[in-house]
Design a protein around this motif. Structure first.
Motif, PDB file in Angstrom:
ATOM      1  N   VAL A  18     -32.447  -9.097   1.345  1.00  0.00           N
ATOM      2  CA  VAL A  18     -33.218  -8.007   1.961  1.00  0.00           C
ATOM      3  C   VAL A  18     -33.380  -6.855   0.968  1.00  0.00           C
ATOM      4  O   VAL A  18     -34.466  -6.298   0.812  1.00  0.00           O
ATOM      5  N   ALA A  19     -32.290  -6.509   0.264  1.00  0.00           N
ATOM      6  CA  ALA A  19     -32.364  -5.434  -0.731  1.00  0.00           C
ATOM      7  C   ALA A  19     -33.273  -5.820  -1.894  1.00  0.00           C
ATOM      8  O   ALA A  19     -33.980  -4.974  -2.445  1.00  0.00           O
ATOM      9  N   LEU A  20     -33.283  -7.077  -2.264  1.00  0.00           N
ATOM     10  CA  LEU A  20     -34.164  -7.545  -3.343  1.00  0.00           C
ATOM     11  C   LEU A  20     -35.632  -7.401  -2.937  1.00  0.00           C
ATOM     12  O   LEU A  20     -36.464  -6.986  -3.739  1.00  0.00           O
TER      13      LEU A  20
ATOM     14  N   ALA B  77     -29.831  -4.844  -6.482  1.00  0.00           N
ATOM     15  CA  ALA B  77     -29.987  -6.129  -5.787  1.00  0.00           C
ATOM     16  C   ALA B  77     -30.352  -7.238  -6.765  1.00  0.00           C
ATOM     17  O   ALA B  77     -29.972  -8.393  -6.565  1.00  0.00           O
ATOM     18  N   ARG B  78     -31.077  -6.907  -7.836  1.00  0.00           N
ATOM     19  CA  ARG B  78     -31.406  -7.924  -8.838  1.00  0.00           C
ATOM     20  C   ARG B  78     -30.142  -8.399  -9.545  1.00  0.00           C
ATOM     21  O   ARG B  78     -29.962  -9.590  -9.771  1.00  0.00           O
ATOM     22  N   VAL B  79     -29.274  -7.473  -9.878  1.00  0.00           N
ATOM     23  CA  VAL B  79     -28.024  -7.837 -10.538  1.00  0.00           C
ATOM     24  C   VAL B  79     -27.141  -8.654  -9.590  1.00  0.00           C
ATOM     25  O   VAL B  79     -26.612  -9.708  -9.960  1.00  0.00           O
ATOM     26  N   ILE B  80     -27.020  -8.189  -8.368  1.00  0.00           N
ATOM     27  CA  ILE B  80     -26.209  -8.896  -7.368  1.00  0.00           C
ATOM     28  C   ILE B  80     -26.805 -10.264  -7.061  1.00  0.00           C
ATOM     29  O   ILE B  80     -26.076 -11.234  -6.862  1.00  0.00           O
ATOM     30  N   ALA B  81     -28.137 -10.361  -7.039  1.00  0.00           N
ATOM     31  CA  ALA B  81     -28.790 -11.644  -6.761  1.00  0.00           C
ATOM     32  C   ALA B  81     -28.421 -12.687  -7.803  1.00  0.00           C
ATOM     33  O   ALA B  81     -28.144 -13.845  -7.460  1.00  0.00           O
ATOM     34  N   ILE B  82     -28.400 -12.289  -9.060  1.00  0.00           N
ATOM     35  CA  ILE B  82     -28.042 -13.234 -10.123  1.00  0.00           C
ATOM     36  C   ILE B  82     -26.582 -13.655  -9.989  1.00  0.00           C
ATOM     37  O   ILE B  82     -26.251 -14.837 -10.077  1.00  0.00           O
TER      38      ILE B  82
ATOM     39  N   THR C 149     -34.487 -13.083 -13.260  1.00  0.00           N
ATOM     40  CA  THR C 149     -34.308 -12.730 -14.665  1.00  0.00           C
ATOM     41  C   THR C 149     -35.638 -12.613 -15.410  1.00  0.00           C
ATOM     42  O   THR C 149     -35.782 -11.757 -16.281  1.00  0.00           O
ATOM     43  N   MET C 150     -36.606 -13.432 -15.085  1.00  0.00           N
ATOM     44  CA  MET C 150     -37.876 -13.412 -15.810  1.00  0.00           C
ATOM     45  C   MET C 150     -38.831 -12.323 -15.311  1.00  0.00           C
ATOM     46  O   MET C 150     -39.576 -11.753 -16.093  1.00  0.00           O
ATOM     47  N   HIS C 151     -38.840 -12.049 -14.018  1.00  0.00           N
ATOM     48  CA  HIS C 151     -39.853 -11.152 -13.468  1.00  0.00           C
ATOM     49  C   HIS C 151     -39.268 -10.035 -12.618  1.00  0.00           C
ATOM     50  O   HIS C 151     -40.003  -9.371 -11.891  1.00  0.00           O
ATOM     51  N   GLY C 152     -37.978  -9.814 -12.707  1.00  0.00           N
ATOM     52  CA  GLY C 152     -37.326  -8.801 -11.877  1.00  0.00           C
ATOM     53  C   GLY C 152     -37.733  -7.378 -12.193  1.00  0.00           C
ATOM     54  O   GLY C 152     -37.796  -6.528 -11.310  1.00  0.00           O
ATOM     55  N   SER C 153     -38.040  -7.091 -13.450  1.00  0.00           N
ATOM     56  CA  SER C 153     -38.362  -5.716 -13.830  1.00  0.00           C
ATOM     57  C   SER C 153     -39.720  -5.260 -13.307  1.00  0.00           C
ATOM     58  O   SER C 153     -40.017  -4.067 -13.335  1.00  0.00           O
ATOM     59  N   GLU C 154     -40.527  -6.176 -12.832  1.00  0.00           N
ATOM     60  CA  GLU C 154     -41.860  -5.809 -12.361  1.00  0.00           C
ATOM     61  C   GLU C 154     -41.872  -5.335 -10.916  1.00  0.00           C
ATOM     62  O   GLU C 154     -42.870  -4.835 -10.433  1.00  0.00           O
TER      63      GLU C 154
END
Length: 161
Positions: free
Chosen positions: A90-92, A99-104, A140-145
């Motif tokens: 949900v946070a992602l 959330a991106r860090v936790i998702a990985i 990892t590939m598209h999280g920054s967008e």
């Protein structure tokens, strides 16, 4: 003269893109990862509840697992991990950096848990590992967008003034 017009149209396009939050078409991968995390969390909860309430369902006994623990422990591990994965999903979807860090981390942990659970139910565990790999790739590939929803709205509002 044509290069000046092209430069002006390029700048205008960038400004327009920035007004809409600066996201690109690749944010679909993050939405995909968020939805997969929601599904993965639900699958973990289901797998955990089955291990808690009907441990005879699985193909091997607890001595056939990679890690020798009883199914009640595995049930609680899967249920708690599933709930945390759902919250992170949900946070992602909301675009939070943490959330991106936790998702990985959670997807990697989920893959490890499913490797340990592979002997009990191989097809289910392999499916979960494949979902974990896709989530790790997408983030990892598209999280920054993916930008936080509040930040993109605030920036669009300030640009209009």
């Amino acid at each position: 003269m044509t290069t000046t017009r092209q430069a002006q149209s390029t700048t205008t396009g960038a400004e327009t893109m920035d007004n809409y939050g600066g996201t690109s078409g690749w944010t679909g991968w993050i939405v995909f990862a968020g939805v997969m995390m929601l599904m993965m969390g639900a699958f973990h909860v289901i797998q955990g509840l089955v291990a808690l309430f009907q441990d005879t369902y699985y193909l091997v006994g607890q001595e056939g697992l990679v890690v020798q623990v009883d199914y009640t422990t595995w049930g609680w591990v899967h249920t708690i991990l599933g709930a945390v994965v759902i919250l992170a999903g949900v946070a992602l979807l909301a675009g939070q950096m943490w959330a991106r860090v936790i998702a990985i981390i959670l997807a990697f942990g989920s893959a490890l848990v499913n490797i340990a659970f592979l002997g009990a139910y191989p097809l289910w565990s392999l499916t979960m590992i494949a979902i974990d790999v896709l989530v790790i790739y997408a983030v990892t590939m598209h999280g920054s967008e993916m930008k936080p929803i509040t930040a993109s709205r605030t920036r669009a509002t300030s640009d209009e003034e």
